[in-house]
Write a protein that holds these residues in place. Structure first.
Motif, short mmCIF file in Angstrom:
data_model
loop_
_atom_site.label_atom_id
_atom_site.label_comp_id
_atom_site.label_asym_id
_atom_site.label_seq_id
_atom_site.Cartn_x
_atom_site.Cartn_y
_atom_site.Cartn_z
N ASN A 359 0.81 -1.21 0.00
CA ASN A 359 0.00 0.00 0.00
C ASN A 359 0.85 1.26 0.00
N VAL A 360 2.12 1.11 0.40
CA VAL A 360 3.02 2.26 0.48
C VAL A 360 3.71 2.51 -0.87
N ILE A 361 3.86 1.45 -1.68
CA ILE A 361 4.56 1.58 -2.96
C ILE A 361 3.81 2.55 -3.87
N GLY A 362 4.57 3.45 -4.48
CA GLY A 362 3.99 4.46 -5.36
C GLY A 362 3.70 5.78 -4.67
N LYS A 363 3.94 5.84 -3.37
CA LYS A 363 3.77 7.09 -2.62
C LYS A 363 5.15 7.69 -2.33
N ASN A 364 5.20 9.00 -2.21
CA ASN A 364 6.47 9.62 -1.85
C ASN A 364 6.55 9.82 -0.34
N LEU A 365 7.75 10.13 0.11
CA LEU A 365 7.98 10.23 1.55
C LEU A 365 7.15 11.33 2.20
N LEU A 366 6.89 12.40 1.49
CA LEU A 366 6.07 13.47 2.04
C LEU A 366 4.64 12.98 2.28
N GLU A 367 4.08 12.28 1.31
CA GLU A 367 2.72 11.75 1.45
C GLU A 367 2.64 10.77 2.62
N ILE A 368 3.65 9.94 2.76
CA ILE A 368 3.65 8.96 3.84
C ILE A 368 3.76 9.65 5.20
N SER A 369 4.63 10.64 5.30
CA SER A 369 4.81 11.35 6.57
C SER A 369 3.52 12.07 6.98
N GLU A 370 2.82 12.62 5.99
CA GLU A 370 1.56 13.30 6.29
C GLU A 370 0.50 12.31 6.77
N SER A 371 0.47 11.13 6.16
CA SER A 371 -0.51 10.14 6.57
C SER A 371 -0.20 9.59 7.97
N LEU A 372 1.09 9.59 8.34
CA LEU A 372 1.51 9.13 9.67
C LEU A 372 1.50 10.25 10.70
N ASN A 373 1.26 11.47 10.23
CA ASN A 373 1.23 12.64 11.11
C ASN A 373 2.56 12.81 11.86
N MET A 374 3.65 12.71 11.12
CA MET A 374 4.97 12.92 11.70
C MET A 374 5.88 13.55 10.64
N SER A 375 7.04 13.99 11.05
CA SER A 375 7.98 14.62 10.11
C SER A 375 8.51 13.57 9.12
N PRO A 376 8.98 14.01 7.94
CA PRO A 376 9.54 13.06 6.98
C PRO A 376 10.70 12.25 7.55
N GLU A 377 11.56 12.90 8.34
CA GLU A 377 12.71 12.17 8.90
C GLU A 377 12.27 11.12 9.92
N GLU A 378 11.22 11.41 10.67
CA GLU A 378 10.69 10.40 11.60
C GLU A 378 10.01 9.26 10.83
N ALA A 379 9.36 9.61 9.72
CA ALA A 379 8.69 8.59 8.91
C ALA A 379 9.71 7.59 8.33
N VAL A 380 10.92 8.07 8.06
CA VAL A 380 11.97 7.18 7.56
C VAL A 380 12.17 6.01 8.51
N PHE A 381 12.31 6.30 9.80
CA PHE A 381 12.60 5.26 10.78
C PHE A 381 11.38 4.40 11.09
N GLU A 382 10.20 4.98 10.90
CA GLU A 382 8.98 4.19 11.05
C GLU A 382 8.89 3.15 9.93
N LEU A 383 9.22 3.56 8.72
CA LEU A 383 9.19 2.64 7.58
C LEU A 383 10.25 1.56 7.71
N LEU A 384 11.45 1.94 8.15
CA LEU A 384 12.56 0.99 8.22
C LEU A 384 12.34 -0.11 9.27
N LYS A 385 11.44 0.13 10.20
CA LYS A 385 11.16 -0.89 11.22
C LYS A 385 10.66 -2.19 10.58
N LEU A 386 9.87 -2.03 9.50
CA LEU A 386 9.25 -3.20 8.88
C LEU A 386 10.22 -3.94 7.95
#
Length: 525
Positions: A359-386
């Motif tokens: 579901n994340v493929i095809g989205k950019n980091l800004l879109e993902i960070s906004e959906s997670l309600n966190m900064s782009p740099e924080e979203a990086v580490f949230e994604l890398l957990k998986l």
């Protein structure tokens, strides 16, 4: 009446003479027996600039004849009429990430490269290689592979064997151990050593370590292939990284090759002129330095490698998250990650192309960070957990791409890995966009710098050139239809317009269709 009889006799004698002469000519013709005969094609041989209409005869795995057919009597099992087609040497891709595909029984056909016209791939790039070379070669040859393979030994792989993933300086003892392992890999048939000095653990090495290891490669007549320490402004800077590879070539006295040359990020846009002057000055001073390039404005790599600071990675993923969750390190890690995102053009320029959660493929980091309600740099580490996250990073300027592409020492490469269209489209795209549409380079330049020039750089024997006695690796493509189909949103589409591919004398693609044959070989140094 006598005159008519005389003329009739003379005419009969003349006819008999012509028939006898024709018989004599046929009898004197050299007879060649071929498995495959290719006629009526427009032939580019991989080195010349002007095409011919020569016929080509193939027997077993070799080219046995190139020339005209009027002085020969050629008997062939199969005749290919190449009318309207371009006949060229099979393309050689100097930088791929086909390693894991090739060792897989399901994917070793390597079709993503075959349909681009590639007949030989180089693996083991960016400092990461399958190990050890001896057993991998045996596996590939025994199970069958779709393309020929040239193997490099990865510096990062060897360093990991000796030092693990820790950020430490190699001692003389460590270097001696690494040199011994590299010698074993060269003995097993590796063509040279690759480095990924931008990535951990390669980034933890200094220039002296690389020079010492490269000297072992030089003794074996090998090549040094590198992903530069910096392609932008992330650490030492692009110019300093180019100077480092030149210095390695000078000190170790071996050919050096820059993988996927580019000016990555807005900080270094329009520096291609300076880089070209730097490289050409080195060439004038006796340094054998070349490069490869893929024809796209977006690079692709792991999200972690792209934006996470190297010091935070030392020791592996567990160590990274230990530091990230530590109040003494977290702010610094997030700050440096934010700066690296900016260097790549911002979070909107980082497109997720491969991830566990589809579901994340095809989205950019800004879109993902906004959906997670966190900064782009924080979203990086949230994604890398998986798990592993691959991104396409839109951070190159067309002027620099065009500038590098016109250089005679820059050959075509794909850097082909899953999720980016370059794995399926690089060679076809370079032809359709830069030869046909933009007319930036001509057809012979494209073919030569996709075949024989690459064979010369990597010292691959009897490949990349249409010549009698050379291996029969060749392709035929439709000049009106050869093009890429893969895109950033649909990256797994095969290229179109390749009509025939012949590898080691066997037809692999026949009238545009894959024959299921796996005729590739591991080529050893």
């Amino acid at each position: 009446m006598k005159i008519l009889n005389y003329l009739s006799i003379k005419l009969c004698i003349a006819i008999v003479g012509v028939v006898f002469l024709m018989f004599l000519m046929l009898a004197c013709k050299k007879e060649i027996h071929a498995d495959i005969l290719i006629v009526n094609g427009t032939v580019y041989n991989g080195i010349d600039t002007i095409p011919t209409n020569n016929v080509i005869g193939i027997k077993d795995d070799k080219i046995i004849y190139i020339g005209k057919s009027d002085s020969l009597h050629i008997v062939a099992n199969k005749i290919i009429d190449a009318s309207g087609l371009i006949l060229a040497p099979g393309f050689i891709d100097p930088h791929t990430h086909a390693d894991n595909d090739l060792v897989s029984l399901e994917d070793s056909h390597n079709k993503s490269f075959l349909f681009q016209g590639v007949t030989t791939v180089v693996i083991g790039n960016d400092g990461s290689s399958l190990y050890p070379t001896s057993s991998i070669s045996s596996t590939l040859n025994s199970q069958g592979i779709g393309t020929n393979v040239v193997m490099l030994v990865g510096h990062g792989t060897i360093r990991k064997e000796v030092l693990g993933l820790s950020d430490k300086k190699a001692t003389d003892t460590d270097i001696a151990k690494m040199k011994s392992l590299i010698q074993e890999e060269m003995d097993a048939g590796a063509f040279g050593m690759s480095t990924g000095l931008f990535y951990a653990p390669g980034s933890y090495s200094n220039t002296n370590e690389i020079v010492e290891l490269a000297r072992t490669v030089a003794k074996n007549n090998g090549i040094y292939d590198t992903h530069l320490r910096d392609e932008g402004s992330f650490s030492v800077g692009l110019v300093s990284a180019i100077e480092e590879v030149i210095d390695i070539g000078r000190q170790a006295n071996l050919p050096v090759h820059i993988s996927h040359i580019k000016c990555l990020g807005v900080d270094v846009w329009h520096q291609s002129d300076s880089i070209i002057r730097l490289i050409e000055n080195a060439q004038k001073n006796g340094i054998d330095i070349t490069a490869n390039q893929y024809p796209y404005e977006a690079s692709a790599t792991g999200l972690q490698a792209a934006v996470v600071p190297r010091w935070a990675e030392s020791g592996g993923k567990d160590s990274l998250y230990f530091r990230y969750n530590n109040i003494n390190f977290k702010a610094a890690i997030l700050n440096e990650t934010r700066q690296n995102i900016i260097r790549r053009g911002g979070p909107q320029k980082l497109l997720i192309v491969a991830y566990e959660d589809e579901n994340v493929i095809g989205k950019n980091l800004l879109e993902i960070s906004e959906s997670l309600n966190m900064s782009p740099e924080e979203a990086v580490f949230e994604l890398l957990k998986l798990g592993y996250v691959k991104v396409a990073s839109f951070n190159m300027n067309p002027d620099d791409i065009n500038n590098f592409m016109k250089q005679p020492w820059v050959v075509t490469g794909s850097d082909g890995g899953s999720g980016h269209p370059r794995k399926y489209g690089s060679f076809a795209r370079k032809y359709s966009k830069y030869v046909v549409n933009d007319k930036l380079i001509d057809l012979s330049f494209f073919i030569n710098n996709s075949s024989y020039k690459t064979a010369q750089i990597f010292k691959i024997p009897k490949r990349g050139l249409l010549k009698e006695g050379y291996f029969a690796d060749l392709i035929l493509f439709d000049p009106k239809a050869f093009k890429d189909k893969a895109s950033y949103t649909s990256p797994f589409e095969f290229s179109e317009g390749l009509i025939y591919s012949i590898i080691n004398g066997q037809i692999i693609i026949d009238d545009g269709k894959y024959t299921e044959k796996r005729a590739g070989r591991v080529i050893k140094k």
